[in-house]
Scaffold this motif. Structure first.
Motif: not given
Ligand code: UDP
Ligand code: MG
Length: 317
Positions: A84-93, A176-179, A150-152, A113-122
């Motif tokens: 359903a998400s059509a955004g430039d960024y998608t946050i899953l929480m 998420f790790a596979w991609v 899976d908070y990303m 800004e930092e050019g990461y493909g994704a940011a996640g919480a651990k």
């Protein structure tokens, strides 16, 4: 303005949902340059969750929802949210405030800004979780991050890559790790659930762990072959010994214990081997049905595909 969708799977969360919405609103209030939209995925709640979501959506046009016809599980809800998400960024929480919304600005900074493909919480995890990740990483080529949740926050290419993986038995952490992509991991302390109760029990967790391992690795099958080979080898040696003994000393009638032990041991090994095979065959069977992951009963998202096309055409919009 960068369009940012916050996807939230919800299952019987009527008690804490408004609090979640308000806390998250506060946390994103300071993020300039982003256009936020909430997408709640109601995973067949049997309480008033859908009603609460609808009330929110009446007050706030940026609250969207997709409501399933029954409980399809969090994995299906995540997939529906990403679709359903059509955004430039998608946050899953999660909606129970165990994923602190205060991390959102830092996550967005990492992807924007930092050019990461994704940011996640651990987070720091307990023994079982670490043991599972350790075992998984030994058995599989897809390495999981210890304590990853899976908070990303994902960039568009990351989401598109996930959506290309159309298997029906989904293990999102592994996907998420596979991609791949560069992922920035932020440490956080997980608070207790704000309201309601966790939907996990031992059975569900066990299934989750076996799903995780079987979706990314066939090493258990190889192990079965190895065990079979070792048992064959030992049996062969034992046969030789017995034959020589019989040849030299004649037929020895006692042997009840040996027979029983070998029989039971072999029986155990065979059943275990069939069980492991069965785990894979069962998954092939389910996968081959190719059923949809979820059935939508209601949604207030219209023409999602067109919105997405427009976005892709004008990324600066
Ligand atoms: N959830 C869901 N479907 C389910 C179970 C859970 O959508 O079948 C949602 C739930 O509402 C919550 C998130 O998934 O927003 C995490 O669930 P929970 O807090 O029970 O898991 P835990 O934090 O204990 O891992
Ligand atoms: Mg939780």
């Amino acid at each position: 303005m960068k369009k940012t969708d916050i996807i939230v799977p919800v299952f019987n969360e009527e008690e804490g949902l408004v609090m979640f919405y308000e806390e998250t609103k506060k946390a994103i209030a300071g993020c300039e340059g982003f256009d936020f939209r909430f997408i709640f995925i109601n995973d067949g709640s049997s309480d008033n969750t859908l009603q609460v979501v609808k009330t929110l959506s009446e007050k706030d046009p940026n609250v969207k929802y997709v409501s399933f016809s029954r409980n399809f599980g969090k994995e299906a809800a995540i997939f529906a949210g990403l679709q359903a998400s059509a955004g430039d960024y998608t946050i899953l929480m999660d909606s129970d405030l165990q994923h602190p919304p205060a991390l959102i600005p830092e996550m967005l900074k990492a992807v924007e800004e930092e050019g990461y493909g994704a940011a996640g919480a651990k987070r720091k995890t307990g023994f079982f979780s670490r043991a599972f990740v350790g075992l998984n990483n030994k058995l599989s080529n897809v390495k999981l991050q210890k304590g990853a949740t899976d908070y990303m926050c994902m960039s568009r290419p990351f989401v598109d890559a996930i959506l290309k993986l159309c298997e029906t038995q989904r293990f999102s952490k592994g996907l998420f790790a596979w991609v791949g992509f560069k992922v920035k991991w932020l440490d956080y302390e997980q608070p207790e659930r704000a309201k309601g109760s966790s939907k996990w029990n031992f059975g569900k967790l066990f299934k989750y762990a076996t799903d995780g391992i079987t979706s990314f690795s066939t090493v258990p099958l190889t192990l079965v072959t190895c065990v079979g080979a070792i048992v064959c080898f030992l049996a062969f040696i034992y046969i030789l010994i017995t034959l020589i003994q019989t040849w030299i000393f004649g037929i020895d009638v006692p042997g009840y214990v040996t027979t029983l032990v070998v029989l039971l041991f072999m029986g155990g090994v065979i059943i275990l081997a069939i069980g492991i095979l069965g785990e894979y065959i069962g998954r092939i069977y389910m996968e081959s049905k190719n059923r949809p992951l979820y059935i939508t009963e209601e949604t207030n998202i219209k023409n999602e595909k067109e919105t997405k096309k427009e976005n892709n055409g004008n990324p600066e919009e």
